[in-house]
Design a protein around this motif. Structure first.
Motif, PDB file in Angstrom:
ATOM      1  N   ALA A 101       0.832  -1.208   0.000  1.00  0.00           N
ATOM      2  CA  ALA A 101       0.000   0.000   0.000  1.00  0.00           C
ATOM      3  C   ALA A 101       0.869   1.263   0.000  1.00  0.00           C
ATOM      4  N   ILE A 102       1.959   1.249   0.774  1.00  0.00           N
ATOM      5  CA  ILE A 102       2.882   2.391   0.792  1.00  0.00           C
ATOM      6  C   ILE A 102       3.498   2.580  -0.589  1.00  0.00           C
ATOM      7  N   ASP A 103       3.941   1.486  -1.207  1.00  0.00           N
ATOM      8  CA  ASP A 103       4.551   1.582  -2.535  1.00  0.00           C
ATOM      9  C   ASP A 103       3.554   2.080  -3.573  1.00  0.00           C
ATOM     10  N   ALA A 104       2.303   1.638  -3.474  1.00  0.00           N
ATOM     11  CA  ALA A 104       1.276   2.102  -4.413  1.00  0.00           C
ATOM     12  C   ALA A 104       1.035   3.598  -4.237  1.00  0.00           C
ATOM     13  N   TYR A 143       5.482   1.306  -9.344  1.00  0.00           N
ATOM     14  CA  TYR A 143       5.088   0.468  -8.211  1.00  0.00           C
ATOM     15  C   TYR A 143       5.925  -0.817  -8.170  1.00  0.00           C
ATOM     16  N   ARG A 144       6.075  -1.477  -9.307  1.00  0.00           N
ATOM     17  CA  ARG A 144       6.861  -2.715  -9.363  1.00  0.00           C
ATOM     18  C   ARG A 144       8.321  -2.465  -8.992  1.00  0.00           C
ATOM     19  N   LEU A 145       8.866  -1.330  -9.444  1.00  0.00           N
ATOM     20  CA  LEU A 145      10.254  -1.010  -9.114  1.00  0.00           C
ATOM     21  C   LEU A 145      10.400  -0.752  -7.616  1.00  0.00           C
ATOM     22  N   LEU A 146       9.434  -0.081  -7.011  1.00  0.00           N
ATOM     23  CA  LEU A 146       9.456   0.120  -5.554  1.00  0.00           C
ATOM     24  C   LEU A 146       9.371  -1.221  -4.832  1.00  0.00           C
ATOM     25  N   GLN A 147       8.580  -2.141  -5.372  1.00  0.00           N
ATOM     26  CA  GLN A 147       8.479  -3.476  -4.784  1.00  0.00           C
ATOM     27  C   GLN A 147       9.813  -4.221  -4.879  1.00  0.00           C
ATOM     28  N   TYR A 148      10.481  -4.117  -6.035  1.00  0.00           N
ATOM     29  CA  TYR A 148      11.808  -4.733  -6.169  1.00  0.00           C
ATOM     30  C   TYR A 148      12.773  -4.147  -5.145  1.00  0.00           C
ATOM     31  N   LEU A 149      12.751  -2.836  -5.003  1.00  0.00           N
ATOM     32  CA  LEU A 149      13.647  -2.173  -4.055  1.00  0.00           C
ATOM     33  C   LEU A 149      13.365  -2.644  -2.634  1.00  0.00           C
ATOM     34  N   ARG A 150      12.086  -2.725  -2.261  1.00  0.00           N
ATOM     35  CA  ARG A 150      11.703  -3.163  -0.911  1.00  0.00           C
ATOM     36  C   ARG A 150      12.146  -4.612  -0.658  1.00  0.00           C
ATOM     37  N   SER A 151      11.927  -5.488  -1.630  1.00  0.00           N
ATOM     38  CA  SER A 151      12.210  -6.910  -1.406  1.00  0.00           C
ATOM     39  C   SER A 151      13.701  -7.239  -1.460  1.00  0.00           C
ATOM     40  N   THR A 152      14.511  -6.354  -2.045  1.00  0.00           N
ATOM     41  CA  THR A 152      15.950  -6.635  -2.155  1.00  0.00           C
ATOM     42  C   THR A 152      16.798  -5.753  -1.243  1.00  0.00           C
ATOM     43  N   GLU A 153      16.172  -4.906  -0.456  1.00  0.00           N
ATOM     44  CA  GLU A 153      16.905  -3.954   0.383  1.00  0.00           C
ATOM     45  C   GLU A 153      17.900  -4.638   1.311  1.00  0.00           C
ATOM     46  N   SER A 154      17.504  -5.750   1.921  1.00  0.00           N
ATOM     47  CA  SER A 154      18.392  -6.393   2.895  1.00  0.00           C
ATOM     48  C   SER A 154      19.626  -7.007   2.245  1.00  0.00           C
ATOM     49  N   HIS A 168      16.597   6.313   0.833  1.00  0.00           N
ATOM     50  CA  HIS A 168      15.711   7.471   0.700  1.00  0.00           C
ATOM     51  C   HIS A 168      15.837   8.104  -0.688  1.00  0.00           C
ATOM     52  N   ASP A 169      17.065   8.324  -1.123  1.00  0.00           N
ATOM     53  CA  ASP A 169      17.273   8.941  -2.440  1.00  0.00           C
ATOM     54  C   ASP A 169      16.763   8.041  -3.568  1.00  0.00           C
ATOM     55  N   ALA A 170      16.896   6.715  -3.396  1.00  0.00           N
ATOM     56  CA  ALA A 170      16.390   5.782  -4.411  1.00  0.00           C
ATOM     57  C   ALA A 170      14.872   5.862  -4.501  1.00  0.00           C
ATOM     58  N   VAL A 171      14.204   5.882  -3.350  1.00  0.00           N
ATOM     59  CA  VAL A 171      12.735   5.985  -3.340  1.00  0.00           C
ATOM     60  C   VAL A 171      12.307   7.312  -3.968  1.00  0.00           C
ATOM     61  N   GLU A 172      12.974   8.392  -3.594  1.00  0.00           N
ATOM     62  CA  GLU A 172      12.614   9.705  -4.147  1.00  0.00           C
ATOM     63  C   GLU A 172      12.843   9.754  -5.651  1.00  0.00           C
ATOM     64  N   LEU A 173      13.908   9.139  -6.126  1.00  0.00           N
ATOM     65  CA  LEU A 173      14.177   9.099  -7.562  1.00  0.00           C
ATOM     66  C   LEU A 173      13.036   8.396  -8.294  1.00  0.00           C
ATOM     67  N   ILE A 174      12.584   7.278  -7.744  1.00  0.00           N
ATOM     68  CA  ILE A 174      11.473   6.548  -8.364  1.00  0.00           C
ATOM     69  C   ILE A 174      10.196   7.383  -8.315  1.00  0.00           C
TER      70      ILE A 174
END
Length: 197
Positions: A101-104, A143-154, A168-174
């Protein structure tokens, strides 16, 4: 779902409410403002799914205003998941659904006439493929790119690669993207691409 609650103007990014064994309904909501602040609130308990907000108000809330909106969202997400046990709305996929929901919300609404793009990521040191999509409507690709970023962050290990984009900068760029681009976050590369090129 995105709607404004009451005069305070919080945009609700996620809400959950359900009936408990005492025949009362309990619930909570997660909201944000354009300035990057986030709120976690507990709805009033009541006799229906629709009486959690009284005149646009709620029972209790906690607000998050970290130096970056990403940090604030992460802190709010953690608090929201903790609260879900008290309001009896937790289930095994609760945190995943709230993250979605946050990514959407961050991906934004559909933009008429925006290009169709594919989203993808890969590990760069060894060239291992990660994942990618076909061409999607622009907001869905974000949205899909944000999901990739979230799932691969660790596993991105951005702490070991200080010359790459931080989270933060990656999310803002997207969020601010208006066309194809590519960036490096830790050991991973992420992109939105025009399939025609």
């Amino acid at each position: 779902m995105s709607k404004t609650v009451g005069a305070e103007g919080w945009t609700v990014v996620h809400q959950a409410r359900q009936k408990h064994y005492d025949d009362r309904y309990y619930g909570q909501f997660l909201g944000t403002r354009k300035d990057g602040r986030w709120i976690v609130g507990r709805m009033w308990s009541g006799r229906s799914m629709d009486d959690g907000f009284h005149d646009g108000g709620w029972d209790w809330s906690k607000r998050f205003a970290e130096p970056s909106s990403t940090d604030a969202a992460d802190a709010a997400l953690k608090s929201y998941v903790e609260m879900s046990h008290e309001t009896f709305v937790w289930n095994r996929v609760f945190e995943q659904r709230v993250g979605e929901a946050i990514d959407a919300y961050w991906a934004g609404p559909e933009v008429p006439g925006a290009p169709r793009l594919s989203a993808g990521w890969c590990r760069t040191p060894d060239g291992l493929p990660g994942g990618s999509t076909v061409g999607l409507p622009f907001h869905e690709a974000k949205y899909r790119l944000l999901q990739y970023l979230r799932s691969t962050e660790s596993t991105a290990r951005a702490d070991l690669s200080p010359r790459t984009f931080n989270l933060h900068d990656a999310v803002e760029l997207i969020r601010q993207a208006n066309g194809p681009f590519r960036f490096q976050h830790g050991y991973n590369a992420y992109w939105l691409a025009d399939d025609a090129s």
